[in-house]
Design a protein around this motif. Structure first.
Motif, PDB file in Angstrom:
ATOM      1  N   GLY A  37      18.915  63.671  53.374  1.00 55.99           N
ATOM      2  CA  GLY A  37      17.937  64.740  53.198  1.00 55.99           C
ATOM      3  C   GLY A  37      17.796  65.520  54.484  1.00 55.99           C
ATOM      4  O   GLY A  37      17.409  64.962  55.520  1.00 55.99           O
ATOM      5  N   THR A  38      18.098  66.801  54.460  1.00 54.92           N
ATOM      6  CA  THR A  38      18.100  67.612  55.677  1.00 54.92           C
ATOM      7  C   THR A  38      16.970  68.635  55.625  1.00 54.92           C
ATOM      8  O   THR A  38      16.774  69.309  54.614  1.00 54.92           O
ATOM      9  CB  THR A  38      19.450  68.327  55.841  1.00 54.92           C
ATOM     10  N   GLU A  39      16.225  68.735  56.717  1.00 53.50           N
ATOM     11  CA  GLU A  39      15.132  69.692  56.843  1.00 53.50           C
ATOM     12  C   GLU A  39      15.435  70.631  58.001  1.00 53.50           C
ATOM     13  O   GLU A  39      15.879  70.187  59.054  1.00 53.50           O
ATOM     14  CB  GLU A  39      13.802  68.963  57.101  1.00 53.50           C
ATOM     15  N   HIS A  40      15.195  71.913  57.787  1.00 55.49           N
ATOM     16  CA  HIS A  40      15.424  72.849  58.889  1.00 55.49           C
ATOM     17  C   HIS A  40      14.465  74.019  58.772  1.00 55.49           C
ATOM     18  O   HIS A  40      14.138  74.495  57.690  1.00 55.49           O
ATOM     19  CB  HIS A  40      16.875  73.329  58.929  1.00 55.49           C
ATOM     20  N   GLY A 134      13.814  89.313  59.355  1.00 51.37           N
ATOM     21  CA  GLY A 134      14.946  88.603  59.922  1.00 51.37           C
ATOM     22  C   GLY A 134      14.562  87.172  60.257  1.00 51.37           C
ATOM     23  O   GLY A 134      13.382  86.797  60.207  1.00 51.37           O
ATOM     24  N   PHE A 135      15.560  86.379  60.636  1.00 51.95           N
ATOM     25  CA  PHE A 135      15.344  84.954  60.877  1.00 51.95           C
ATOM     26  C   PHE A 135      16.071  84.547  62.158  1.00 51.95           C
ATOM     27  O   PHE A 135      17.198  84.958  62.400  1.00 51.95           O
ATOM     28  CB  PHE A 135      15.854  84.132  59.696  1.00 51.95           C
ATOM     29  N   LEU A 136      15.382  83.728  62.952  1.00 50.37           N
ATOM     30  CA  LEU A 136      15.953  83.237  64.201  1.00 50.37           C
ATOM     31  C   LEU A 136      16.180  81.737  64.113  1.00 50.37           C
ATOM     32  O   LEU A 136      15.265  80.983  63.740  1.00 50.37           O
ATOM     33  CB  LEU A 136      15.000  83.509  65.369  1.00 50.37           C
ATOM     34  N   GLY A 137      17.371  81.300  64.482  1.00 47.44           N
ATOM     35  CA  GLY A 137      17.671  79.876  64.573  1.00 47.44           C
ATOM     36  C   GLY A 137      17.544  79.407  66.001  1.00 47.44           C
ATOM     37  O   GLY A 137      18.535  79.284  66.723  1.00 47.44           O
ATOM     38  N   THR A 178       7.306  76.190  67.618  1.00 44.81           N
ATOM     39  CA  THR A 178       8.571  75.454  67.628  1.00 44.81           C
ATOM     40  C   THR A 178       9.214  75.370  66.244  1.00 44.81           C
ATOM     41  O   THR A 178       8.567  75.538  65.220  1.00 44.81           O
ATOM     42  CB  THR A 178       8.385  74.029  68.160  1.00 44.81           C
ATOM     43  N   CYS A 179      10.521  75.098  66.268  1.00 44.39           N
ATOM     44  CA  CYS A 179      11.323  74.874  65.064  1.00 44.39           C
ATOM     45  C   CYS A 179      12.289  73.730  65.318  1.00 44.39           C
ATOM     46  O   CYS A 179      12.771  73.541  66.433  1.00 44.39           O
ATOM     47  CB  CYS A 179      12.136  76.116  64.702  1.00 44.39           C
ATOM     48  N   THR A 180      12.616  73.012  64.260  1.00 43.85           N
ATOM     49  CA  THR A 180      13.467  71.838  64.402  1.00 43.85           C
ATOM     50  C   THR A 180      14.445  71.731  63.237  1.00 43.85           C
ATOM     51  O   THR A 180      14.293  72.392  62.204  1.00 43.85           O
ATOM     52  CB  THR A 180      12.602  70.569  64.474  1.00 43.85           C
ATOM     53  N   ARG A 323      14.303  63.039  64.518  1.00 44.32           N
ATOM     54  CA  ARG A 323      13.417  64.155  64.813  1.00 44.32           C
ATOM     55  C   ARG A 323      13.703  64.858  66.144  1.00 44.32           C
ATOM     56  O   ARG A 323      12.868  65.603  66.628  1.00 44.32           O
ATOM     57  CB  ARG A 323      11.974  63.642  64.833  1.00 44.32           C
ATOM     58  N   GLY A 324      14.872  64.648  66.747  1.00 50.74           N
ATOM     59  CA  GLY A 324      15.059  65.086  68.122  1.00 50.74           C
ATOM     60  C   GLY A 324      15.650  66.455  68.355  1.00 50.74           C
ATOM     61  O   GLY A 324      15.741  66.885  69.498  1.00 50.74           O
ATOM     62  N   ALA A 325      16.067  67.179  67.305  1.00 52.57           N
ATOM     63  CA  ALA A 325      16.890  68.373  67.505  1.00 52.57           C
ATOM     64  C   ALA A 325      16.089  69.663  67.427  1.00 52.57           C
ATOM     65  O   ALA A 325      15.211  69.827  66.587  1.00 52.57           O
ATOM     66  CB  ALA A 325      18.013  68.415  66.463  1.00 52.57           C
ATOM     67  N   ASP A 326      16.441  70.614  68.291  1.00 49.07           N
ATOM     68  CA  ASP A 326      15.924  71.973  68.187  1.00 49.07           C
ATOM     69  C   ASP A 326      16.507  72.667  66.965  1.00 49.07           C
ATOM     70  O   ASP A 326      17.627  72.365  66.522  1.00 49.07           O
ATOM     71  CB  ASP A 326      16.331  72.796  69.416  1.00 49.07           C
ATOM     72  N   GLY A 327      15.766  73.667  66.466  1.00 46.43           N
ATOM     73  CA  GLY A 327      16.319  74.541  65.449  1.00 46.43           C
ATOM     74  C   GLY A 327      17.543  75.267  65.980  1.00 46.43           C
ATOM     75  O   GLY A 327      17.692  75.496  67.180  1.00 46.43           O
ATOM     76  N   GLY A 328      18.430  75.649  65.043  1.00 41.87           N
ATOM     77  CA  GLY A 328      19.660  76.299  65.459  1.00 41.87           C
ATOM     78  C   GLY A 328      20.321  77.045  64.321  1.00 41.87           C
ATOM     79  O   GLY A 328      19.790  77.104  63.212  1.00 41.87           O
ATOM     80  N   PRO A 329      21.480  77.644  64.580  1.00 45.42           N
ATOM     81  CA  PRO A 329      22.199  78.411  63.563  1.00 45.42           C
ATOM     82  C   PRO A 329      22.833  77.514  62.510  1.00 45.42           C
ATOM     83  O   PRO A 329      22.783  76.285  62.588  1.00 45.42           O
ATOM     84  CB  PRO A 329      23.264  79.152  64.386  1.00 45.42           C
ATOM     85  N   TRP A 330      23.454  78.152  61.524  1.00 50.63           N
ATOM     86  CA  TRP A 330      23.949  77.477  60.323  1.00 50.63           C
ATOM     87  C   TRP A 330      24.829  76.279  60.645  1.00 50.63           C
ATOM     88  O   TRP A 330      24.644  75.193  60.091  1.00 50.63           O
ATOM     89  CB  TRP A 330      24.715  78.487  59.469  1.00 50.63           C
ATOM     90  N   ASN A 331      25.809  76.445  61.547  1.00 55.25           N
ATOM     91  CA  ASN A 331      26.742  75.338  61.776  1.00 55.25           C
ATOM     92  C   ASN A 331      26.059  74.139  62.424  1.00 55.25           C
ATOM     93  O   ASN A 331      26.479  72.998  62.237  1.00 55.25           O
ATOM     94  CB  ASN A 331      27.967  75.797  62.580  1.00 55.25           C
ATOM     95  N   GLN A 332      24.986  74.367  63.187  1.00 58.67           N
ATOM     96  CA  GLN A 332      24.276  73.230  63.767  1.00 58.67           C
ATOM     97  C   GLN A 332      23.392  72.531  62.744  1.00 58.67           C
ATOM     98  O   GLN A 332      23.160  71.328  62.850  1.00 58.67           O
ATOM     99  CB  GLN A 332      23.462  73.689  64.981  1.00 58.67           C
ATOM    100  N   ILE A 333      22.902  73.281  61.760  1.00 61.52           N
ATOM    101  CA  ILE A 333      22.160  72.637  60.673  1.00 61.52           C
ATOM    102  C   ILE A 333      23.054  71.622  59.973  1.00 61.52           C
ATOM    103  O   ILE A 333      22.625  70.513  59.634  1.00 61.52           O
ATOM    104  CB  ILE A 333      21.628  73.682  59.682  1.00 61.52           C
TER     105      ILE A 333
END
Length: 456
Positions: A37-40, A134-137, A178-180, A323-333
């Motif tokens: 289960g992935t949350e972003h 627009g959306f920022l990762g 913040t975003c994760t 729970r350790g990751a910063d939000g990011g673009p599509w490939n990092q999700i």
């Protein structure tokens, strides 16, 4: 954060400790039933002037949510206010300042996970084109002050926003700025849970480093590569951190229950409304002595709510949440679940990962976690060297774990390709935050507004 809805089913009162352990034990599943289960989360901005849209404004967050109906999503309401959308791909919800989150469905493999992510981003981008959004990762708003951000109409957020300044200096930043990216994973037994929990905690600083993507605050470099991770160190010491007891002999469900009973409460949900119980004790609640609801005993739903209000680096509910990751673009999700599935869902990989970290002391784990927000892959390792030295070997373990799973897509590819962005970071030693700083100090000439054209 969790989206709570009124329950239509039976909600028994808690009358024994076994009922507190039961939700954790209920997470046990045979390997063939393990899911991902992935949350972003994404930052939402108005393309005309780059402000963060409010809930009510035309083309704002409410309109964005409701527009998802054209893709088959259905509204979830709280007291007549739409706070989320549910559909085949999970739940789309709003975070405290309008950050948009997909809490994805439990899926069998990473190909499905990445397809789900792609569908979601296509949908919100299509709606964004119509509304001028627009959306920022990124892991954090790069330029907004707290005062510039809207507050979403969700009952638990009101309580948390009042409580955060009482227990830490950066809790409001956590909520508003913040975003994760997170991934939820299963376990087969109490022993399997404990081993995965330990590996997840010990290697969470590596995930934080690889995904570091929050180097700006209010328009300028903040001296960190993952400021989002730093924020958690001064949010609320009662419900965050590396949980030393997880590494102690005998750790299991009972010990985690004790920890959660010591975590102060935020709220109680009754008749569709949140009752402020911030700072009060669930132990008192079990005795019918909760000041917010004197004489009333908690239900299983109350306990499940409470389990969602601790924020350690790895969280246990009926699954383990990384729970350790910063939000990011599509490939990092797509890369985050690949990292953790590769390490934790194959026995050989799990054993190899534990061998890497099992000799670290708790002080060494804490020192690594504390160094990573500023230094990312340059953080010093226990025993010498820097975290970058560990990145390649750990990613090799994850890749071997994904190869062993042998989950193929229609083209015959296994899941290892989703690690490629992380392997490139490990090879170069340059994380996303450093690339952004290079752009800011170079081609952008200190003009951080350029970031709005670079992400998503």
């Amino acid at each position: 954060m969790s989206t709570r809805t009124a329950s239509d089913g039976e909600d028994p009162r808690i009358e024994s400790r076994d009922q507190l352990v039961a939700p954790l034990a209920a997470g046990e599943k045979p390997r063939e039933s393990w899911r991902i289960g992935t949350e972003h989360e994404k930052l939402v901005f108005n393309r005309h002037d780059r402000h963060a849209p409010s809930y009510d404004e035309p083309g704002g967050i409410r309109d964005l949510l409701l527009a998802l109906r054209e893709f088959g999503w259905e509204p979830i309401e709280e007291n007549g206010t739409v706070i989320a959308m549910k559909g085949a791909d999970g739940t789309v919800s709003l975070e405290p300042a309008g950050q948009l989150e997909l809490s994805g469905a439990p899926l069998e493999n990473l190909h499905e996970t990445c397809a789900e992510t792609g569908r979601h981003l296509q949908q919100v981008k299509a709606i964004g084109e119509r509304f001028g959004l627009g959306f920022l990762g990124l892991g954090m708003w790069p330029d907004k002050t707290r005062a510039e951000l809207p507050i979403m109409p969700k009952g638990r957020y009101d309580i948390m926003l009042r409580h955060m300044p009482r227990v830490g200096n950066l809790g409001l930043d956590m909520m508003l700025r913040t975003c994760t990216i997170q991934v939820n994973l299963d376990y087969s037994s109490e022993a399997d849970m404990a081993k995965k929990f330990r590996v997840g905690l010990a290697l969470q600083p590596l995930a934080t480093a690889l995904f570091a993507n929050s180097p700006f605050t209010e328009g300028k470099p903040n001296g960190f590569l993952s400021y989002r991770s730093h924020i958690w160190s001064d949010t609320d010491p009662h419900r965050t951190g590396m949980l030393p007891f997880v590494f102690e002999d005998g750790f299991g469900y009972e010990r985690y229950v004790d920890y959660m009973l010591d975590v102060p409460m935020y709220f109680v949900f009754r008749d569709g409304k949140y009752i402020d119980a911030a700072g009060q004790s669930f132990r008192d609640f079990l005795r019918g002595e909760l000041p917010a609801l004197p004489g009333e005993l908690p239900t299983l739903s109350d306990w499940n709510d409470h389990l969602s209000t601790a924020f350690p680096e790895v969280r246990l509910k009926s699954f383990l949440e990384m729970r350790g990751a910063d939000g990011g673009p599509w490939n990092q999700i797509c890369a985050l679940p690949a990292f953790w599935v590769g390490l934790l869902y194959d026995d050989g990989a799990l054993d190899a990962a534990w061998d890497v970290v099992k000799h670290w002391s708790m002080d060494e784990r804490e020192a690594l976690r504390n160094a990573v927000p500023r230094l990312a892959l340059d953080a010093p390792l226990p025993g010498g060297g820097v975290l970058r030295d560990l990145a390649g070997p750990v990613l090799d373990i994850a890749s071997a774990g994904l190869s062993a799973r042998n989950r193929l897509n229609a083209s015959g590819d296994n899941e290892t390709g989703y690690l490629a962005p992380l392997q490139e970071i490990a090879r170069t030693g340059v994380v996303s935050a450093q690339r952004l700083l290079d752009l800011y100090n170079g081609p952008w000439g200190g003009d951080l507004s350029r970031v709005y054209g670079e992400h998503f």
